[in-house]
Motif scaffolding. Structure first.
Motif, PDB file in Angstrom:
ATOM      1  N   VAL A   1       1.294  -0.989  -8.274  1.00  5.46           N
ATOM      2  CA  VAL A   1      -0.048  -1.279  -7.763  1.00  5.46           C
ATOM      3  C   VAL A   1      -0.006  -2.458  -6.794  1.00  5.46           C
ATOM      4  O   VAL A   1      -0.644  -2.432  -5.734  1.00  5.46           O
ATOM      5  N   ALA A   2       0.763  -3.487  -7.144  1.00 10.80           N
ATOM      6  CA  ALA A   2       0.851  -4.669  -6.282  1.00 10.80           C
ATOM      7  C   ALA A   2       1.495  -4.341  -4.939  1.00 10.80           C
ATOM      8  O   ALA A   2       1.020  -4.788  -3.878  1.00 10.80           O
ATOM      9  N   LEU A   3       2.569  -3.563  -4.963  1.00 10.46           N
ATOM     10  CA  LEU A   3       3.258  -3.211  -3.714  1.00 10.46           C
ATOM     11  C   LEU A   3       2.373  -2.361  -2.812  1.00 10.46           C
ATOM     12  O   LEU A   3       2.269  -2.621  -1.606  1.00 10.46           O
ATOM     13  N   PHE A   4       1.718  -1.352  -3.404  1.00  8.46           N
ATOM     14  CA  PHE A   4       0.854  -0.537  -2.554  1.00  8.46           C
ATOM     15  C   PHE A   4      -0.386  -1.321  -2.133  1.00  8.46           C
ATOM     16  O   PHE A   4      -0.901  -1.137  -1.028  1.00  8.46           O
ATOM     17  N   GLY A   5      -0.858  -2.212  -3.006  1.00  8.48           N
ATOM     18  CA  GLY A   5      -1.978  -3.075  -2.639  1.00  8.48           C
ATOM     19  C   GLY A   5      -1.637  -3.935  -1.433  1.00  8.48           C
ATOM     20  O   GLY A   5      -2.496  -4.205  -0.577  1.00  8.48           O
ATOM     21  N   ALA A   6      -0.374  -4.372  -1.343  1.00  9.50           N
ATOM     22  CA  ALA A   6       0.054  -5.163  -0.191  1.00  9.50           C
ATOM     23  C   ALA A   6       0.008  -4.343   1.090  1.00  9.50           C
ATOM     24  O   ALA A   6      -0.333  -4.849   2.165  1.00  9.50           O
ATOM     25  N   VAL A   7       0.345  -3.051   0.987  1.00 10.09           N
ATOM     26  CA  VAL A   7       0.255  -2.155   2.149  1.00 10.09           C
ATOM     27  C   VAL A   7      -1.193  -2.059   2.615  1.00 10.09           C
ATOM     28  O   VAL A   7      -1.501  -2.214   3.804  1.00 10.09           O
ATOM     29  N   ILE A   8      -2.112  -1.822   1.682  1.00 10.83           N
ATOM     30  CA  ILE A   8      -3.537  -1.685   2.015  1.00 10.83           C
ATOM     31  C   ILE A   8      -4.094  -2.996   2.557  1.00 10.83           C
ATOM     32  O   ILE A   8      -4.904  -2.999   3.502  1.00 10.83           O
ATOM     33  N   LEU A   9      -3.674  -4.104   1.987  1.00 14.26           N
ATOM     34  CA  LEU A   9      -4.155  -5.400   2.466  1.00 14.26           C
ATOM     35  C   LEU A   9      -3.799  -5.610   3.928  1.00 14.26           C
ATOM     36  O   LEU A   9      -4.629  -6.068   4.730  1.00 14.26           O
ATOM     37  N   ASN A  10      -2.585  -5.272   4.298  1.00 15.10           N
ATOM     38  CA  ASN A  10      -2.172  -5.419   5.696  1.00 15.10           C
ATOM     39  C   ASN A  10      -2.968  -4.493   6.615  1.00 15.10           C
ATOM     40  O   ASN A  10      -3.351  -4.880   7.722  1.00 15.10           O
ATOM     41  N   LEU A  11      -3.231  -3.272   6.154  1.00 10.21           N
ATOM     42  CA  LEU A  11      -4.036  -2.354   6.954  1.00 10.21           C
ATOM     43  C   LEU A  11      -5.467  -2.869   7.096  1.00 10.21           C
ATOM     44  O   LEU A  11      -6.081  -2.765   8.168  1.00 10.21           O
ATOM     45  N   ALA A  12      -5.998  -3.426   5.998  1.00  9.69           N
ATOM     46  CA  ALA A  12      -7.360  -3.952   6.031  1.00  9.69           C
ATOM     47  C   ALA A  12      -7.478  -5.140   6.980  1.00  9.69           C
ATOM     48  O   ALA A  12      -8.472  -5.284   7.706  1.00  9.69           O
ATOM     49  N   LEU A  13      -6.460  -5.993   6.995  1.00  8.62           N
ATOM     50  CA  LEU A  13      -6.481  -7.155   7.885  1.00  8.62           C
ATOM     51  C   LEU A  13      -6.465  -6.738   9.353  1.00  8.62           C
ATOM     52  O   LEU A  13      -6.973  -7.462  10.216  1.00  8.62           O
ATOM     53  N   LEU A  14      -5.902  -5.568   9.627  1.00 14.86           N
ATOM     54  CA  LEU A  14      -5.877  -5.047  10.993  1.00 14.86           C
ATOM     55  C   LEU A  14      -7.148  -4.252  11.322  1.00 14.86           C
ATOM     56  O   LEU A  14      -7.327  -3.797  12.451  1.00 14.86           O
ATOM     57  N   GLY A  15      -8.010  -4.058  10.325  1.00 10.94           N
ATOM     58  CA  GLY A  15      -9.214  -3.263  10.527  1.00 10.94           C
ATOM     59  C   GLY A  15      -8.981  -1.777  10.427  1.00 10.94           C
ATOM     60  O   GLY A  15      -9.835  -0.975  10.829  1.00 10.94           O
ATOM     61  N   ASP A  16      -7.819  -1.374   9.863  1.00  8.08           N
ATOM     62  CA  ASP A  16      -7.480   0.047   9.774  1.00  8.08           C
ATOM     63  C   ASP A  16      -7.855   0.669   8.433  1.00  8.08           C
ATOM     64  O   ASP A  16      -7.698   1.875   8.241  1.00  8.08           O
TER      65      ASP A  16
END
Length: 278
Positions: free
Chosen positions: A78-93
């Protein structure tokens, strides 16, 4: 021969369980129940067939510490995939519009449990473990990782890049988790946590498989290189990066613990050199 018997036994459970879960996928409660039953049966059948064909205790599925290992793996996934989503969210994606489907998330627990357990037993429990004894850890990890990626090409929105990303980030990471711990419980938990976060929490596509909505009503947009496009975030460069980092950590841990297995040719060469030196 043991490879064939073990693969066949687990594959039968995976097929029957997969068909059963697919048949009731519109009913969250039944999906949860049948997915859980499939996972439990797969573990029991694996233990039985390995004991019958190898005549040894099935230490890779030892009961002691199993719950804690699965929980640690799930949290890490969950933490690893959450990190993927966090980076996408920071880019507005990645945008969240509100709450999604609780029942969808419940059903995905069963669906992902069945998938995580059966795939780990097949790819890490049977293929990686047995191949490693013949060709060594690194070659076995590479071969089974590639095979794991190729398997995902049958998914509806699969791409060659998506399959390659799966081979690197998942095939490598999950195989390395097994090598580091010599237990299947951690990779099972890791596999489940990653997939459930992807679908059950963040409601994104899982390997181009057109999964149901999870807890969040969200959309992914932007560059396919970063978002994975229709294949889902597993085809994202961020997923590949975090998967690679986890693989490196697990393999360093495996080396430190002395868990790496040399190929037979290399082992024979070392033994021959040692004999000559005497």
């Amino acid at each position: 021969m043991r490879l064939i018997w073990q693969l066949a036994a687990v594959a039968v459970i995976a097929f029957i369980g997969g068909q059963s879960v697919a048949a009731v996928q519109d009913n969250a409660f039944l999906t949860l129940i049948l997915g859980t039953v499939t996972a439990v049966l797969a573990v029991l059948v694996y233990r039985w067939v390995v004991r019958r064909t190898e005549h040894r205790p099935v230490t890779e599925l030892a009961r002691e510490g199993a719950r804690a290992a699965v929980a640690r793996g799930a949290l890490l996934g969950v933490a690893l995939f959450g990190a993927v989503i966090l980076n996408l969210a920071l880019l507005g994606d990645y945008d969240v519009h509100g709450l999604g489907s609780v029942s969808g998330a419940v059903g995905l627990v069963g669906f992902m449990a069945a998938a995580a357990v059966t795939e780990e037993l097949l790819f890490r429990g049977v293929l990686l473990r047995i191949a490693e004894q013949r060709v060594g850890t690194w070659t076995a990890l590479t071969l089974t990782g590639v095979l794991f990626g190729l398997m995902h090409l049958s998914n509806p929105d699969a791409t060659l890049w998506g399959a390659a990303a799966i081979a690197i980030e998942a095939g490598g990471m999950l195989g390395a988790a097994y090598v580091a711990t010599r237990s299947l419980w951690l990779p099972i938990g890791l596999h489940f946590g990653w997939n459930f976060a992807e679908s059950g929490i963040f409601s994104t596509e899982v390997s181009g498989n057109d999964t149901k909505q999870g807890l969040l009503d969200a959309t992914v947009s932007g560059s396919k290189l970063l978002t994975g496009g229709d294949f889902g975030p597993e085809g994202s460069l961020y997923a590949v990066l975090f998967g690679l980092l986890a693989t490196i950590v697990f393999m360093r841990l495996a080396r430190r613990r002395g868990h790496l297995v040399p190929s037979r040719r290399r082992a024979n060469g070392v033994d021959a050199a040692a004999t000559v030196s005497r």
